[in-house]
Design a protein around this motif. Structure first.
Motif, PDB file in Angstrom:
ATOM      1  N   ILE A 183      43.799   4.370  44.019  1.00 25.59           N
ATOM      2  CA  ILE A 183      43.746   2.802  44.106  1.00 25.59           C
ATOM      3  C   ILE A 183      42.941   3.241  45.820  1.00 25.59           C
ATOM      4  N   ILE A 184      43.669   4.208  46.720  1.00 28.26           N
ATOM      5  CA  ILE A 184      43.133   4.595  48.358  1.00 28.26           C
ATOM      6  C   ILE A 184      41.822   4.573  48.050  1.00 28.26           C
ATOM      7  N   GLY A 185      41.480   5.092  46.977  1.00 25.25           N
ATOM      8  CA  GLY A 185      40.132   5.053  47.456  1.00 25.25           C
ATOM      9  C   GLY A 185      38.723   4.603  46.418  1.00 25.25           C
ATOM     10  N   MET A 186      39.252   3.956  46.082  1.00 24.54           N
ATOM     11  CA  MET A 186      38.814   2.623  45.550  1.00 24.54           C
ATOM     12  C   MET A 186      38.276   1.919  47.199  1.00 24.54           C
ATOM     13  N   LEU A 187      39.165   1.163  48.154  1.00 22.60           N
ATOM     14  CA  LEU A 187      39.022   0.800  49.389  1.00 22.60           C
ATOM     15  C   LEU A 187      38.219   1.306  50.031  1.00 22.60           C
ATOM     16  N   PHE A 188      37.494   2.764  50.058  1.00 22.52           N
ATOM     17  CA  PHE A 188      36.249   2.910  50.712  1.00 22.52           C
ATOM     18  C   PHE A 188      34.840   2.679  50.072  1.00 22.52           C
ATOM     19  N   ALA A 189      35.035   1.977  48.813  1.00 21.66           N
ATOM     20  CA  ALA A 189      33.670   2.187  47.340  1.00 21.66           C
ATOM     21  C   ALA A 189      33.078   0.505  48.145  1.00 21.66           C
ATOM     22  N   LYS A 190      32.002   0.349  48.770  1.00 15.16           N
ATOM     23  CA  LYS A 190      31.427   0.064  49.283  1.00 15.16           C
ATOM     24  C   LYS A 190      30.818  -1.133  48.115  1.00 15.16           C
ATOM     25  N   GLY A 191      31.254  -2.478  47.785  1.00 20.29           N
ATOM     26  CA  GLY A 191      30.437  -3.617  47.654  1.00 20.29           C
ATOM     27  C   GLY A 191      31.156  -3.621  46.522  1.00 20.29           C
ATOM     28  N   ASP A 192      30.287  -4.022  44.740  1.00 17.41           N
ATOM     29  CA  ASP A 192      31.728  -4.430  44.122  1.00 17.41           C
ATOM     30  C   ASP A 192      32.779  -2.984  43.237  1.00 17.41           C
ATOM     31  N   TRP A 193      33.563  -3.968  43.285  1.00 13.14           N
ATOM     32  CA  TRP A 193      34.164  -2.320  42.959  1.00 13.14           C
ATOM     33  C   TRP A 193      34.006  -1.974  41.226  1.00 13.14           C
ATOM     34  N   LYS A 194      33.818  -2.644  41.232  1.00 15.27           N
ATOM     35  CA  LYS A 194      33.641  -2.805  38.843  1.00 15.27           C
ATOM     36  C   LYS A 194      33.508  -1.849  38.790  1.00 15.27           C
ATOM     37  N   THR A 195      32.254  -1.110  39.225  1.00 17.46           N
ATOM     38  CA  THR A 195      31.212   0.178  38.810  1.00 17.46           C
ATOM     39  C   THR A 195      32.274   2.476  38.996  1.00 17.46           C
ATOM     40  N   TYR A 196      33.807   1.406  40.676  1.00 14.90           N
ATOM     41  CA  TYR A 196      34.320   2.233  40.475  1.00 14.90           C
ATOM     42  C   TYR A 196      35.180   2.647  39.081  1.00 14.90           C
ATOM     43  N   ALA A 197      35.949   0.565  38.912  1.00 16.77           N
ATOM     44  CA  ALA A 197      37.400   1.306  38.045  1.00 16.77           C
ATOM     45  C   ALA A 197      36.311   1.253  36.431  1.00 16.77           C
ATOM     46  N   ASN A 198      35.065   0.979  36.262  1.00 17.76           N
ATOM     47  CA  ASN A 198      34.461   1.463  35.104  1.00 17.76           C
ATOM     48  C   ASN A 198      34.415   3.175  35.386  1.00 17.76           C
ATOM     49  N   THR A 199      34.150   4.048  36.286  1.00 18.83           N
ATOM     50  CA  THR A 199      34.047   5.272  35.606  1.00 18.83           C
ATOM     51  C   THR A 199      35.255   5.827  35.976  1.00 18.83           C
ATOM     52  N   ILE A 200      36.508   4.625  36.576  1.00 13.29           N
ATOM     53  CA  ILE A 200      37.849   5.769  36.459  1.00 13.29           C
ATOM     54  C   ILE A 200      37.843   5.539  34.394  1.00 13.29           C
ATOM     55  N   PHE A 201      37.528   4.544  34.048  1.00 15.59           N
ATOM     56  CA  PHE A 201      37.693   4.545  32.291  1.00 15.59           C
ATOM     57  C   PHE A 201      36.465   5.656  31.460  1.00 15.59           C
ATOM     58  N   GLU A 202      35.339   5.711  32.069  1.00 13.32           N
ATOM     59  CA  GLU A 202      34.552   7.022  31.868  1.00 13.32           C
ATOM     60  C   GLU A 202      34.867   7.823  31.785  1.00 13.32           C
ATOM     61  N   GLY A 203      35.627   8.388  32.729  1.00  9.66           N
ATOM     62  CA  GLY A 203      36.040   9.925  32.905  1.00  9.66           C
ATOM     63  C   GLY A 203      37.555  10.029  31.791  1.00  9.66           C
ATOM     64  N   MET A 204      37.985   8.975  31.426  1.00 15.81           N
ATOM     65  CA  MET A 204      39.739   8.930  30.658  1.00 15.81           C
ATOM     66  C   MET A 204      39.264   9.433  30.144  1.00 15.81           C
ATOM     67  N   THR A 205      37.984   9.328  29.206  1.00 15.46           N
ATOM     68  CA  THR A 205      37.606   8.981  28.307  1.00 15.46           C
ATOM     69  C   THR A 205      36.386  10.299  27.155  1.00 15.46           C
ATOM     70  N   GLN A 206      36.435  11.107  28.672  1.00 12.87           N
ATOM     71  CA  GLN A 206      36.068  12.187  28.676  1.00 12.87           C
ATOM     72  C   GLN A 206      36.474  12.771  27.243  1.00 12.87           C
ATOM     73  N   ARG A 207      35.191  14.073  26.512  1.00 13.84           N
ATOM     74  CA  ARG A 207      35.841  14.538  25.531  1.00 13.84           C
ATOM     75  C   ARG A 207      36.454  15.889  25.570  1.00 13.84           C
ATOM     76  N   VAL A 208      36.441  16.597  26.575  1.00 18.60           N
ATOM     77  CA  VAL A 208      36.735  17.692  27.428  1.00 18.60           C
ATOM     78  C   VAL A 208      38.190  17.401  27.775  1.00 18.60           C
ATOM     79  N   ALA A 209      38.865  15.923  28.288  1.00 17.60           N
ATOM     80  CA  ALA A 209      40.182  15.834  28.475  1.00 17.60           C
ATOM     81  C   ALA A 209      40.237  15.902  26.761  1.00 17.60           C
ATOM     82  N   ALA A 210      39.976  14.924  26.375  1.00 19.40           N
ATOM     83  CA  ALA A 210      41.111  14.895  24.548  1.00 19.40           C
ATOM     84  C   ALA A 210      40.991  15.594  24.204  1.00 19.40           C
ATOM     85  N   THR A 211      40.005  16.954  24.049  1.00 19.68           N
ATOM     86  CA  THR A 211      40.387  18.083  23.398  1.00 19.68           C
ATOM     87  C   THR A 211      41.647  19.483  23.822  1.00 19.68           C
ATOM     88  N   ALA A 212      41.785  19.393  24.833  1.00 15.86           N
ATOM     89  CA  ALA A 212      42.722  19.424  25.552  1.00 15.86           C
ATOM     90  C   ALA A 212      44.370  19.007  25.620  1.00 15.86           C
TER      91      ALA A 212
END
Length: 505
Positions: A56-85
């Motif tokens: 949340i704190i990191g998002m406060l420093f993101a420029k412009g629309d926070w949508k890209t930041y938020a979508n990146t969180i989802f992208e990271g959470m769906t990476q196969r490497v995390a699912a494998t572990a």
């Protein structure tokens, strides 16, 4: 690779520049040090809150629309490497709990007494056996779960020091993660450095064994110097050889994994045999492994009460409407860690998409790696640093692999050498830092022992911040490659040896 794909996608701009993309991971590390190191609180759920706050704190420093930041969180959470572990944790958790129900811990205590393996030597023996299992099945996380659930309580009963026992288990996991041909880190290190897996394993064997010899000596010496915890009640010390039938369960997992089967399949076959052995030898009832506590006023509770896994209870009973048993509890204990893992990988994704990771690596490449010795030292320290930030070692390895390749190619360093440096430090550091995935998965397993055994108390838990000096194999492996980089020992250039075709398994 994931890092290259992330850099080709829309980037996140931050106020203050690319380095500000490191805020989520950096704040999480500060939180983890404060919580675990300064306050001595190992609660994984507390770390989850720390990562959420950091994002949340990191998002406060993101420029412009926070949508890209938020979508990146989802992208990271769906990476196969995390699912494998995560999948490996769940399967290994169920497997370890079923073996606990089957008296495997009591069997280990009996075997240790019969073989005269006392408290001083038990951590060293645990390190050897954990290293063998991890090398066979290719997952250090799965090994950590199994040995923390089985060998850790056995060691405490025998009188071994808890911190030393935990360190020995983590060291064994490091050994297997680094050397196993079927390990994710081994495969990633070979493929990303254009080297064949067989050649990579053969070339790193001497480093792994050298570090293991010193680690083993360390556990023998430390085991004779560090006292254990006295367990109250003489009944707790009674061993039972019948529980050793589950050595067959573990052997099935090892043989199946070595034969080339997926780790989920390997553990599943071991789990099936373990459940069958528990029932056949009367080691555990079905209700110990899975039970549904149905309230007696449930729609079909009375009609289904004949099933062995259904127990009808009063509607106002505390357990009414719940599910329990080793299969359930073995998976449940890792839920907070699963959430934490997904959030950490998301934070790493933000760092990559925000350019902070690339800025760090470019600085190392252009300012630090100015000759071949400094280049190799940069590989060692850079890999260790990234693993301090991205606590899932395979994810960290994937992120830094392109930069290790760039540095190595610039100085004509052989792919085997690059792969060995990359994998050794990823394997080692993933089990040393208190907030590392390997340490936390072991701690999560350890917490469950409080409910599993009547004699196991909160005082026997090892805080993740206490164990880092005792992961001997991790430190020696890191030291071996740092010394090799500084002295040039084992250095090979591309012209010295060519790798075979890369085996992409």
């Amino acid at each position: 690779m994931e890092a290259e794909r992330a850099r080709s996608e829309p980037q996140i701009e931050f106020y203050g520049g690319k380095w500000m993309s490191t805020i989520p991971i950096a704040l999480f590390i500060v939180w983890a040090v404060f919580q675990s190191g300064l306050l001595g609180i190992g609660d994984t759920t507390g770390l989850v809150i720390g990562m959420l706050v950091s994002l949340i704190i990191g998002m406060l420093f993101a420029k412009g629309d926070w949508k890209t930041y938020a979508n990146t969180i989802f992208e990271g959470m769906t990476q196969r490497v995390a699912a494998t572990a995560i999948v490996a944790w769940l399967w290994a958790g169920m497997f370890a709990q079923v073996l606990q129900d089957g008296g495997f811990v009591e069997g280990l205590v009996w075997a240790a007494e019969a073989l005269s393996i006392g408290a001083a030597l038990f951590p060293a023996a645990t390190f050897i056996l954990a290293a063998l299992l991890a090398t066979g099945i290719g997952t250090g996380y799965g090994t950590t779960i199994a040995f923390t659930g089985l060998f850790f309580p056995a060691g405490i009963l025998i009188g071994a020091n808890p911190v030393l026992m935990f360190g020995a288990i983590l060291s064994g996991a490091v050994f297997g993660d680094n050397l196993a041909p079927v390990s994710d880190t081994t495969i990633v290190s070979a493929v990303t450095q254009d080297s064949d897996i067989g050649g990579v394993v053969a070339s790193r064997f001497k480093y792994a064994i050298f570090a293991a010899v010193f680690a083993l000596a360390g556990y023998v010496v430390a085991g004779s110097m560090m006292d254990g915890i006295t367990v109250s009640g003489q009944a707790a010390f009674e061993g039972n050889p019948i529980g050793l039938i589950h050595l067959v369960s573990m052997l099935i997992v090892i043989v199946t994994a070595i034969s080339g089967r997926h780790i989920v399949e390997a553990i599943s076959w071991g789990l099936i045999f373990a459940i069958g052995a528990n029932l056949a030898f009367g080691l555990a009832q079905l209700q110990q492994m899975l039970v549904f506590y149905a309230p007696e006023n449930g729609p079909f509770a009375q009609e289904l009460a004949f099933l062995p896994m259904v127990q009808v209870v009063a509607p106002d009973a505390e357990i009414a409407g719940t599910v329990s048993g080793s299969l359930y509890n073995g998976a449940l204990g890792f839920f907070p860690l699963i959430v934490l893992t997904l959030l950490i990988v998301a934070g790493a994704r933000i760092m990559i998409r925000g350019g902070g990771f690339e800025a760090l690596q470019n600085w190392l490449l252009n300012s630090v790696a100015t000759n071949v010795r400094r280049a190799e030292t940069t590989m060692v320290m850079g890999t260790a640093s990234v693993n301090a930030m991205i606590t899932i070692n395979t994810a960290a390895e994937i992120a830094i692999a392109p930069y290790v390749a760039r540095i190595g190619q610039k100085f004509n360093i052989n792919g085997y050498r690059r792969a060995n440096i990359l994998d050794a430090n990823s394997s080692a550091m993933g089990y040393i830092f208190p907030w590392g995935g390997g340490v936390l998965v072991g701690y999560a397993t350890m917490v469950g022992l409080v409910d599993q055994f009547d004699w196991f108390t909160q005082a026997m838990l090892v805080n993740p911040a206490e164990v880092w000096p005792f992961v001997f194999h991790g430190w020696f492996l890191f030291g071996v490659f740092l010394l090799s980089a500084l002295t040039g020992f084992g250095l090979e250039y591309v012209s010295d040896r060519k790798a075979e075709e890369v085996a992409r398994v």
